[in-house]
Design a protein around this motif. Structure first.
Motif, PDB file in Angstrom:
ATOM      1  N   LYS A  15      -2.202  -1.408   7.461  1.00  0.00           N
ATOM      2  CA  LYS A  15      -3.474  -2.215   6.429  1.00  0.00           C
ATOM      3  C   LYS A  15      -2.451  -2.068   5.318  1.00  0.00           C
ATOM      4  O   LYS A  15      -2.948  -2.423   4.007  1.00  0.00           O
ATOM      5  CB  LYS A  15      -4.285  -1.182   6.680  1.00  0.00           C
ATOM      6  CG  LYS A  15      -4.936  -2.044   7.634  1.00  0.00           C
ATOM      7  CD  LYS A  15      -6.829  -1.373   8.519  1.00  0.00           C
ATOM      8  CE  LYS A  15      -7.527  -1.827   9.203  1.00  0.00           C
ATOM      9  NZ  LYS A  15      -8.659  -2.022   9.727  1.00  0.00           N
ATOM     10  N   ARG A  16      -2.266  -0.488   4.721  1.00  0.00           N
ATOM     11  CA  ARG A  16      -1.408  -0.172   3.684  1.00  0.00           C
ATOM     12  C   ARG A  16      -0.670  -1.342   3.033  1.00  0.00           C
ATOM     13  O   ARG A  16      -0.015  -1.901   1.858  1.00  0.00           O
ATOM     14  CB  ARG A  16      -0.737   1.245   3.201  1.00  0.00           C
ATOM     15  CG  ARG A  16      -1.772   2.006   2.954  1.00  0.00           C
ATOM     16  CD  ARG A  16      -1.094   3.512   2.352  1.00  0.00           C
ATOM     17  NE  ARG A  16      -0.493   3.978   3.876  1.00  0.00           N
ATOM     18  CZ  ARG A  16      -0.596   4.804   4.737  1.00  0.00           C
ATOM     19  NH1 ARG A  16      -2.044   4.543   4.810  1.00  0.00           N
ATOM     20  NH2 ARG A  16       0.128   4.633   5.793  1.00  0.00           N
ATOM     21  N   LEU A  17       0.429  -1.934   3.568  1.00  0.00           N
ATOM     22  CA  LEU A  17       1.631  -3.342   3.285  1.00  0.00           C
ATOM     23  C   LEU A  17       0.771  -4.335   3.279  1.00  0.00           C
ATOM     24  O   LEU A  17       1.747  -5.057   3.012  1.00  0.00           O
ATOM     25  CB  LEU A  17       2.570  -2.522   5.122  1.00  0.00           C
ATOM     26  CG  LEU A  17       3.475  -2.029   5.471  1.00  0.00           C
ATOM     27  CD1 LEU A  17       3.439  -1.991   6.509  1.00  0.00           C
ATOM     28  CD2 LEU A  17       4.217  -1.550   3.754  1.00  0.00           C
ATOM     29  N   ARG A  18      -0.428  -4.671   3.320  1.00  0.00           N
ATOM     30  CA  ARG A  18      -0.935  -5.528   2.808  1.00  0.00           C
ATOM     31  C   ARG A  18      -1.459  -5.637   2.078  1.00  0.00           C
ATOM     32  O   ARG A  18      -2.579  -6.415   1.511  1.00  0.00           O
ATOM     33  CB  ARG A  18      -2.781  -5.917   4.261  1.00  0.00           C
ATOM     34  CG  ARG A  18      -2.089  -6.146   5.455  1.00  0.00           C
ATOM     35  CD  ARG A  18      -3.648  -6.646   6.809  1.00  0.00           C
ATOM     36  NE  ARG A  18      -3.159  -6.274   7.816  1.00  0.00           N
ATOM     37  CZ  ARG A  18      -3.927  -6.298   8.758  1.00  0.00           C
ATOM     38  NH1 ARG A  18      -4.963  -5.778   8.664  1.00  0.00           N
ATOM     39  NH2 ARG A  18      -3.387  -6.298   9.896  1.00  0.00           N
ATOM     40  N   GLY A  19      -1.389  -4.688   0.910  1.00  0.00           N
ATOM     41  CA  GLY A  19      -2.366  -4.414   0.125  1.00  0.00           C
ATOM     42  C   GLY A  19      -1.338  -5.741  -0.951  1.00  0.00           C
ATOM     43  O   GLY A  19      -0.649  -5.983  -0.943  1.00  0.00           O
ATOM     44  N   ARG A  20      -2.082  -5.979  -2.527  1.00  0.00           N
ATOM     45  CA  ARG A  20      -0.917  -6.510  -3.350  1.00  0.00           C
ATOM     46  C   ARG A  20       0.278  -5.542  -4.115  1.00  0.00           C
ATOM     47  O   ARG A  20       0.356  -5.087  -3.881  1.00  0.00           O
ATOM     48  CB  ARG A  20      -2.294  -5.931  -4.467  1.00  0.00           C
ATOM     49  CG  ARG A  20      -2.299  -7.863  -5.521  1.00  0.00           C
ATOM     50  CD  ARG A  20      -2.902  -7.004  -6.257  1.00  0.00           C
ATOM     51  NE  ARG A  20      -4.669  -7.558  -6.263  1.00  0.00           N
ATOM     52  CZ  ARG A  20      -5.651  -8.844  -6.216  1.00  0.00           C
ATOM     53  NH1 ARG A  20      -4.583 -10.142  -7.305  1.00  0.00           N
ATOM     54  NH2 ARG A  20      -6.513  -9.179  -5.963  1.00  0.00           N
ATOM     55  N   VAL A  21       0.908  -7.013  -3.981  1.00  0.00           N
ATOM     56  CA  VAL A  21       2.167  -6.739  -4.371  1.00  0.00           C
ATOM     57  C   VAL A  21       2.343  -6.522  -5.607  1.00  0.00           C
ATOM     58  O   VAL A  21       2.038  -7.254  -6.916  1.00  0.00           O
ATOM     59  CB  VAL A  21       2.811  -7.874  -3.669  1.00  0.00           C
ATOM     60  CG1 VAL A  21       4.589  -7.666  -4.157  1.00  0.00           C
ATOM     61  CG2 VAL A  21       3.158  -8.058  -2.512  1.00  0.00           C
ATOM     62  N   GLN A  22       3.033  -5.647  -5.918  1.00  0.00           N
ATOM     63  CA  GLN A  22       3.255  -5.114  -7.800  1.00  0.00           C
ATOM     64  C   GLN A  22       4.867  -5.842  -8.298  1.00  0.00           C
ATOM     65  O   GLN A  22       5.416  -6.148  -7.578  1.00  0.00           O
ATOM     66  CB  GLN A  22       3.599  -3.634  -7.611  1.00  0.00           C
ATOM     67  CG  GLN A  22       2.885  -2.729  -6.911  1.00  0.00           C
ATOM     68  CD  GLN A  22       1.285  -2.113  -7.497  1.00  0.00           C
ATOM     69  OE1 GLN A  22       1.844  -2.696  -8.943  1.00  0.00           O
ATOM     70  NE2 GLN A  22       0.446  -2.688  -7.318  1.00  0.00           N
ATOM     71  N   GLU A  57      -2.196   9.055  16.276  1.00  0.00           N
ATOM     72  CA  GLU A  57      -1.617   7.838  16.076  1.00  0.00           C
ATOM     73  C   GLU A  57      -1.156   6.809  15.811  1.00  0.00           C
ATOM     74  O   GLU A  57      -0.701   6.113  15.456  1.00  0.00           O
ATOM     75  CB  GLU A  57       0.405   8.517  17.135  1.00  0.00           C
ATOM     76  CG  GLU A  57       0.389  10.623  17.276  1.00  0.00           C
ATOM     77  CD  GLU A  57       1.318  10.094  18.658  1.00  0.00           C
ATOM     78  OE1 GLU A  57       1.822   9.275  18.964  1.00  0.00           O
ATOM     79  OE2 GLU A  57       2.228  11.194  18.588  1.00  0.00           O
ATOM     80  N   GLY A  58      -2.233   5.995  16.425  1.00  0.00           N
ATOM     81  CA  GLY A  58      -2.746   4.831  17.439  1.00  0.00           C
ATOM     82  C   GLY A  58      -3.294   4.436  14.778  1.00  0.00           C
ATOM     83  O   GLY A  58      -2.813   3.605  14.729  1.00  0.00           O
ATOM     84  N   LYS A  59      -4.781   5.943  15.383  1.00  0.00           N
ATOM     85  CA  LYS A  59      -4.645   5.723  13.910  1.00  0.00           C
ATOM     86  C   LYS A  59      -3.784   5.670  12.787  1.00  0.00           C
ATOM     87  O   LYS A  59      -4.259   5.031  11.756  1.00  0.00           O
ATOM     88  CB  LYS A  59      -6.072   6.501  13.495  1.00  0.00           C
ATOM     89  CG  LYS A  59      -7.446   6.166  14.657  1.00  0.00           C
ATOM     90  CD  LYS A  59      -7.766   7.757  14.472  1.00  0.00           C
ATOM     91  CE  LYS A  59      -8.875   7.724  13.513  1.00  0.00           C
ATOM     92  NZ  LYS A  59     -10.158   6.687  13.836  1.00  0.00           N
TER      93      LYS A  59
END
Length: 140
Positions: free
Chosen positions: A130-137, A121-123
């Motif tokens: 980390k996915r939310l840190r991706g490039r904004v479309q 769950e922690g992973k």
């Protein structure tokens, strides 16, 4: 006189050889004239310690244990010869206590089901962050 190490283990003080030497380092009026430092020499192989403790002492990777099987301790932090002698004895007793402590073998265990689930769950949560840190479309 017998020195108490631990439990029923004792060290005979007659097995310890003391040599009085002059202390090193910066001094004052006393330091170059008075032999206040103490060299303690203890022959492990000739001592009355149990064989298990002797082997543990000789196996130590310690600069104070010589190839001949002697423990050499130098005490010079005090101005008094008697205090240096007591400190050297205490250091020797600490070494013997450490060697006399029984070795506790590590027993391999498996993680519980709950701890494995918490880990996964922690992973998952860290991955989502980390996915939310991706490039904004660009929405336009």
């Amino acid at each position: 006189m017998m020195l108490h190490v631990s439990g029923t283990l004792y060290l005979d003080e007659r097995e310890i050889v003391f040599t009085m030497i002059r202390a090193q380092g910066a001094g004052g009026q006393n330091v170059n004239k008075v032999s206040s430092a103490v060299h303690l020499r203890f022959d492990v192989r000739a001592s009355a310690l149990p064989d298990r403790v002797k082997e543990a002492l000789l196996a130590l990777h310690d600069y104070r244990v010589t190839k001949e099987g002697d423990i050499v301790i130098k005490a010079q932090s005090h101005r008094s010869q008697e205090l240096n002698r007591a400190e050297a004895i205490e250091r020797l007793l600490d070494m013997v206590r450490e060697a006399a402590r029984p070795v506790v073998l590590r027993r391999a265990t498996r993680p519980t089901l709950a701890s494995r689930r918490r880990r996964i769950e922690g992973k998952t949560q860290r991955g989502a962050v980390k996915r939310l840190r991706g490039r904004v479309q660009d929405g336009g």
